[in-house]
Motif scaffolding. Sequence first.
Motif, mmCIF file in Angstrom:
data_model
loop_
_atom_site.group_PDB
_atom_site.id
_atom_site.type_symbol
_atom_site.label_atom_id
_atom_site.label_comp_id
_atom_site.label_asym_id
_atom_site.label_seq_id
_atom_site.Cartn_x
_atom_site.Cartn_y
_atom_site.Cartn_z
ATOM 1 N N UNK A 1 5.617 -16.736 18.476
ATOM 2 C CA UNK A 1 6.404 -15.763 19.431
ATOM 3 C C UNK A 1 6.544 -14.499 18.747
ATOM 4 N N UNK A 2 6.761 -14.226 17.280
ATOM 5 C CA UNK A 2 6.588 -13.065 16.618
ATOM 6 C C UNK A 2 5.278 -12.082 16.817
ATOM 7 N N UNK A 3 4.305 -12.573 16.769
ATOM 8 C CA UNK A 3 3.238 -11.799 17.007
ATOM 9 C C UNK A 3 3.112 -11.275 18.395
ATOM 10 N N UNK A 4 3.266 -12.486 19.672
ATOM 11 C CA UNK A 4 3.375 -12.109 20.712
ATOM 12 C C UNK A 4 4.450 -10.969 21.254
ATOM 13 N N UNK A 5 5.680 -11.072 20.760
ATOM 14 C CA UNK A 5 6.454 -10.125 20.984
ATOM 15 C C UNK A 5 6.237 -8.801 20.548
ATOM 16 N N UNK B 1 -3.432 -8.059 24.554
ATOM 17 C CA UNK B 1 -3.113 -9.195 23.589
ATOM 18 C C UNK B 1 -1.601 -9.623 23.892
ATOM 19 N N UNK B 2 -0.761 -8.654 24.255
ATOM 20 C CA UNK B 2 0.737 -9.011 24.230
ATOM 21 C C UNK B 2 0.765 -9.797 25.804
ATOM 22 N N UNK B 3 0.264 -9.257 26.556
ATOM 23 C CA UNK B 3 0.271 -9.938 27.906
ATOM 24 C C UNK B 3 -0.190 -11.213 27.849
ATOM 25 N N UNK B 4 -1.491 -11.380 27.189
ATOM 26 C CA UNK B 4 -1.934 -12.623 27.137
ATOM 27 C C UNK B 4 -1.088 -13.560 26.351
ATOM 28 N N UNK B 5 -0.404 -13.314 25.313
ATOM 29 C CA UNK B 5 0.626 -13.856 24.624
ATOM 30 C C UNK B 5 1.467 -14.520 25.549
ATOM 31 N N UNK C 1 -13.111 -9.981 22.756
ATOM 32 C CA UNK C 1 -12.684 -10.498 21.574
ATOM 33 C C UNK C 1 -11.281 -11.205 21.914
ATOM 34 N N UNK C 2 -10.478 -10.145 22.310
ATOM 35 C CA UNK C 2 -8.841 -10.599 22.320
ATOM 36 C C UNK C 2 -8.955 -11.746 23.488
#
Length: 266
Positions: A41-45, A208-212, A82-83
Amino acid sequence: MEWGFLLAGLGVGIMVGMTGVGGGSLMTPILIFGFGIQPAIAVGTDLLFAAVTKAGGIWAYWRHGVVHWRVVLRLAAGSLPATLLTLGFLSATGVHEGKHNDLITVALGIALILTSSALLLKNWLAGIMKARQGHPLVNYLYRLRQDEALKAPATVIIGALLGVMVTLSSVGAGALGAVVLLFLYPRMRGVEIVATDIAHAVPLTAVAGLGHSAVGTVDWSLLSYLLMGSLPGIYIGSHLGVRISDKILRPLLAIILLLVGIKCLL
């Protein structure tokens, strides 16, 4: 807790405004170790945080004509597929259930150490390259920089590596991307390297964020607090940065990132 998130956004925003580096590199470790946020969650946010805070830079640089869009497309040709593949792997193997916390923490540690090394050793490596001209390996690297037939696929491959790293850790789109451009495209001016790096980093972190978000690893409330703190922080930092030497700030930031990276791996 909300005030803590606001202050974290403010502090990171000030550092970004002063040095141009440190958004993802600082925010993700702060969320994990400072607030106990689940690593995924830290990475995605933080990926969406980075995309929003860097987006304004594209417009400003585009107006001045200093973005090399052909290089951006080459990097994106590697990084975006790759993402998506990395996101597919994370989703299929239960990242939203916290099954990849160790993997993400290790990836974060490696990314932070590489980023700090890039900040600390960039000038030293450039000097070594110049001093060892004539060495077979150095000759090949120089050939890579000069031969378009080699440079284009090398840029795509490096873009793919950045895509995997950024998706797993939210770190690498800034400082590492800039070092790659500095090496592969030595004729670029400093402002062109920064502009091109940001022009690639924004779509990369956004995708990447929207994918998370799609797999359930973005906290939208947390994101809003971080942005409310960071936007004035960037403004404050941009004014402080002209009064404090970059030769002091960047090494200090690099040492902090190195120590945090080691902590992630221990």
